[in-house]
Design an enzyme around this catalytic site. Structure first.
Site, PDB file in Angstrom:
ATOM      1  N   ASN A 181      -1.451  -8.125   7.747  1.00 19.81           N
ATOM      2  CA  ASN A 181      -0.881  -6.951   8.419  1.00 19.81           C
ATOM      3  C   ASN A 181      -1.543  -6.788   9.778  1.00 19.81           C
ATOM      4  OD1 ASN A 181      -1.742  -3.539   8.334  1.00 19.81           O
ATOM      5  ND2 ASN A 181       0.349  -4.209   8.688  1.00 19.81           N
ATOM      6  N   GLY A 182      -0.753  -6.291  10.731  1.00 14.83           N
ATOM      7  CA  GLY A 182      -1.316  -5.977  12.043  1.00 14.83           C
ATOM      8  C   GLY A 182      -0.654  -6.720  13.174  1.00 14.83           C
ATOM      9  N   GLY A 236       4.361  -2.455   9.970  1.00 13.93           N
ATOM     10  CA  GLY A 236       4.456  -1.020  10.201  1.00 13.93           C
ATOM     11  C   GLY A 236       5.209  -0.731  11.483  1.00 13.93           C
ATOM     12  N   ARG A 237       4.450  -0.636  12.591  1.00 16.00           N
ATOM     13  CA  ARG A 237       5.053  -0.185  13.850  1.00 16.00           C
ATOM     14  C   ARG A 237       6.182  -1.099  14.312  1.00 16.00           C
ATOM     15  NH1 ARG A 237      -0.519  -0.014  16.738  1.00 16.00           N
ATOM     16  NH2 ARG A 237      -0.583  -1.870  15.424  1.00 16.00           N
ATOM     17  N   CYS A 276      -7.892   4.460   6.361  1.00 12.96           N
ATOM     18  CA  CYS A 276      -7.541   5.581   7.232  1.00 12.96           C
ATOM     19  C   CYS A 276      -8.732   5.944   8.122  1.00 12.96           C
ATOM     20  CB  CYS A 276      -7.107   6.785   6.409  1.00 12.96           C
ATOM     21  SG  CYS A 276      -6.509   8.077   7.491  1.00 12.96           S
ATOM     22  N   GLN A 299       0.191   5.272  -2.698  1.00 19.82           N
ATOM     23  CA  GLN A 299      -1.149   5.000  -2.163  1.00 19.82           C
ATOM     24  C   GLN A 299      -2.032   6.229  -2.330  1.00 19.82           C
ATOM     25  OE1 GLN A 299      -2.251   4.825   2.144  1.00 19.82           O
ATOM     26  NE2 GLN A 299      -2.632   2.667   1.717  1.00 19.82           N
TER      27      GLN A 299
HETATM   28  C1  LIG Z   1       1.285   6.641  12.415  1.00 18.00           C
HETATM   29  C2  LIG Z   1       0.575   5.737  11.452  1.00 18.00           C
HETATM   30  C3  LIG Z   1       0.238   6.204  10.197  1.00 18.00           C
HETATM   31  C4  LIG Z   1      -0.404   5.372   9.267  1.00 18.00           C
HETATM   32  N1  LIG Z   1      -0.636   5.830   7.993  1.00 18.00           N
HETATM   33  C5  LIG Z   1      -1.200   4.981   7.079  1.00 18.00           C
HETATM   34  C6  LIG Z   1      -1.361   5.387   5.725  1.00 18.00           C
HETATM   35  O1  LIG Z   1      -0.968   6.478   5.297  1.00 18.00           O
HETATM   36  N2  LIG Z   1      -1.962   4.510   4.882  1.00 18.00           N
HETATM   37  C7  LIG Z   1      -2.391   3.271   5.296  1.00 18.00           C
HETATM   38  O2  LIG Z   1      -2.927   2.521   4.494  1.00 18.00           O
HETATM   39  N3  LIG Z   1      -2.198   2.860   6.553  1.00 18.00           N
HETATM   40  C8  LIG Z   1      -1.613   3.670   7.445  1.00 18.00           C
HETATM   41  N4  LIG Z   1      -1.389   3.228   8.721  1.00 18.00           N
HETATM   42  C9  LIG Z   1      -1.737   1.833   9.076  1.00 18.00           C
HETATM   43  C10 LIG Z   1      -0.523   0.918   8.903  1.00 18.00           C
HETATM   44  O3  LIG Z   1      -0.099   0.868   7.561  1.00 18.00           O
HETATM   45  C11 LIG Z   1      -0.849  -0.520   9.365  1.00 18.00           C
HETATM   46  O4  LIG Z   1      -1.930  -1.001   8.623  1.00 18.00           O
HETATM   47  C12 LIG Z   1      -1.212  -0.573  10.849  1.00 18.00           C
HETATM   48  O5  LIG Z   1      -0.331   0.226  11.618  1.00 18.00           O
HETATM   49  C13 LIG Z   1      -1.159  -2.023  11.372  1.00 18.00           C
HETATM   50  O6  LIG Z   1       0.096  -2.598  11.120  1.00 18.00           O
HETATM   51  P1  LIG Z   1       1.258  -2.676  12.245  1.00 18.00           P
HETATM   52  O7  LIG Z   1       0.664  -3.334  13.461  1.00 18.00           O
HETATM   53  O8  LIG Z   1       2.341  -3.518  11.592  1.00 18.00           O
HETATM   54  O9  LIG Z   1       1.693  -1.280  12.538  1.00 18.00           O
HETATM   55  C14 LIG Z   1      -0.756   4.047   9.640  1.00 18.00           C
HETATM   56  C15 LIG Z   1      -0.416   3.582  10.909  1.00 18.00           C
HETATM   57  C16 LIG Z   1       0.249   4.398  11.815  1.00 18.00           C
HETATM   58  C17 LIG Z   1       0.604   3.848  13.177  1.00 18.00           C
END
Ligand SMILES: Cc1cc2nc3c(=O)[nH]c(=O)nc-3n(C[C@H](O)[C@H](O)[C@H](O)COP(=O)(O)O)c2cc1C
Length: 328
Positions: free
Chosen positions: A202-203, A226-227, A103, A73
Site C-alpha cells: 500500500n502507498g 486509497g487516494r 493512524c 478495522q
Molecule cells: C483521509 C485519510 C484517512 C485515512 N484513514 C485511515 C483509517 O481509518 N485506517 C487506516 O488504517 N488507514 C487510514 N488511512 C491510510 C490509508 O488507508 C492508506 O494507508 C494511505 O493513504 C496510503 O495509501 P494510498 O497512497 O493508496 O492513499 C487514511 C488515509 C487518508 C488519506
C-alpha cells in the site's frame, strides 16, 4: 503459498483502503457502484477506554457493500475491550478484523493506539493476540513502517506475525512522515523477505503502472489503494484489465451514477451546504488527476453553491472536459 487469492487472470487481490473522513460509507457505496475491487476495509472504529462495545459496534454493517466484503478495522489499546469489540463485530457478520497500527493523529495515539503501537512491538503483539484469541474469523494488521523511524520495523513485523495475524498491510511511511515523503516500497520488499505471512502493499499507487511497479519491485501478495481510487475510481478495473488483456472502457454515465449514489447515501437531514462540501472534498482529489484539472481545482473549491445538484451541474462538465486519466 499465499493465502490471498488472485483472480483467474493472475490479478492480485485488490483492496479499497480505509480512509476516515474521505472514505465514508457514501464513498464506499459509490465506489462499489463502479466496482473492480475485491474487498474494502472500513475506516477505523475507535475503541476508547470505557467504550460501550455494543452501541459502538452498530456503525459496522457487514452487508454494506454486499456482495463485496467489508472488513472492520479496530483501533485501541485496551486488551479486554478490544477483544470484546472483536467478538461483537464478529457477531455482526464481519469477514475479518483488521488492527489499526498506523493512524498518525495525536488525539488517537495519545492512549497508545494506532501508530503508537509501533513503539512497543511486544505490546503490538499483545493487542494483536487479544483479537486473534477472541474471534474465529481472521485477524489482520495494517501498519506503518515505524513511529519516529524504522528502527523497530523488523520487530514490529515479527510481532504482528507472531500474534497470529493472517497477513499484514504495510503503508511504508513512519508516523512522523505523515503523508509527506514518498512511500518506501523497498520496505514492502523487505517485509516480504522477513515474513512468512502475506504482505499487502500500500502507498502511492495512483496509476496502473504504479500498481505493476509495486508488484514487480516488492513481490507483495495483494494491493491496497486509497487516494488513487478517490482520484480515479476506475483504477481497480484498469489494473484488472491489464491482467485480463481485455481493454476496459470507463464510461461517463458511470461517473454520473457514482455521484448520484454518493449523494443518495448521505442522510437527508444533512444540510445541503454540508453535502456540497462533501462533494468538494471528493472533487478536490479528482481535480488532482492532471495539470488541466489542477488549473480548475480552485474554481471548484471556491464555488459558492449551496445546492449539491447545482454544484454538480457546474463541476461535472469541467471534470468531463479535462479528465484524461480514465479516457472517458
Ligand atoms: C483521509 C485519510 C484517512 C485515512 N484513514 C485511515 C483509517 O481509518 N485506517 C487506516 O488504517 N488507514 C487510514 N488511512 C491510510 C490509508 O488507508 C492508506 O494507508 C494511505 O493513504 C496510503 O495509501 P494510498 O497512497 O493508496 O492513499 C487514511 C488515509 C487518508 C488519506
Amino acid at each position: 503459498m499465499s493465502l490471498i487469492p488472485k483472480d483467474p487472470n493472475g490479478c492480485p487481490f485488490l483492496f479499497l483502503a480505509p480512509m476516515e473522513g474521505v472514505g465514508d460509507r457514501s464513498f464506499r457505496k459509490a465506489m462499489a457502484s463502479i466496482g473492480g475491487f475485491d474487498a474494502a476495509v472500513k475506516d477505523f472504529l475507535r475503541v476508547p477506554k470505557n467504550a460501550h462495545v455494543k452501541s459502538l459496534a452498530t456503525v459496522y454493517e457487514a452487508d454494506e457493500l454486499a456482495p463485496i466484503p467489508l472488513v472492520a478495522q479496530l483501533m485501541g489499546s485496551d486488551l479486554d475491550l478490544m477483544a470484546d469489540m472483536a467478538r461483537e463485530i464478529e457477531s455482526r457478520g464481519a469477514p475479518r478484523i483488521d488492527l489499526n497500527c498506523g493512524c498518525p493523529s495525536n488525539t488517537v495515539t495519545g492512549r497508545g493506539a494506532g501508530s503508537s503501537l509501533l513503539k512497543e512491538p511486544n505490546f503490538l503483539y499483545q493487542v494483536g493476540k487479544s483479537l486473534v484469541d477472541a474471534v474465529s474469523i481472521p485477524v489482520t494488521i495494517k501498519m506503518r513502517s515505524g513511529f519516529e523511524d524504522t528502527s523497530l520495523f523488523k520487530e514490529n513485523l515479527l510481532a504482528a506475525q507472531e500474534s497470529g495475524a493472517h497477513y499484514i498491510t504495510l503503508h511504508p511511511r513512519t508516523k512522523v512522515d505523515g503523508y509527506g515523503p514518498p512511500a518506501r516500497w523497498d520496505l514492502i520488499a523487505e517485509a516480504k523477505s522477513i515474513l512468512k505471512i502475506p504482505v499487502v502493499g500500500n502507498g502511492d499507487i495512483l496509476t496502473v503502472d504504479n500498481a505493476l511497479e509495486m508488484l514487480k519491485h516488492t513481490g507483495c501478495d495483494a494491493l491496497m489503494i486509497g487516494r488513487g481510487s478517490v482520484i480515479n475510481p476506475f483504477i481497480f478495473h484498469q489494473i484488472r484489465a491489464h491482467f485480463s488483456g481485455k481493454p476496459y472502457h470507463p464510461d461517463w454515465n458511470s461517473v454520473i451514477h457514482y455521484f448520484n449514489v454518493y449523494l443518495a447515501d448521505i442522510p437527508p437531514e444533512i444540510p445541503q451546504k454540508t453535502k456540497v462540501n462533501k462533494l468538494k472534498q471528493l472533487m478536490s482529489f479528482m481535480f488532482k488527476a492532471n495539470e488541466a484539472l489542477l488549473e480548475k481545482r480552485n474554481s471548484i473549491l471556491t464555488s459558492q453553491s449551496i445546492d449539491p445538484e447545482e454544484f454538480l451541474h457546474f463541476a461535472l462538465p469541467l471534470l468531463r472536459d479535462n479528465y484524461s486519466s480514465f479516457n472517458v
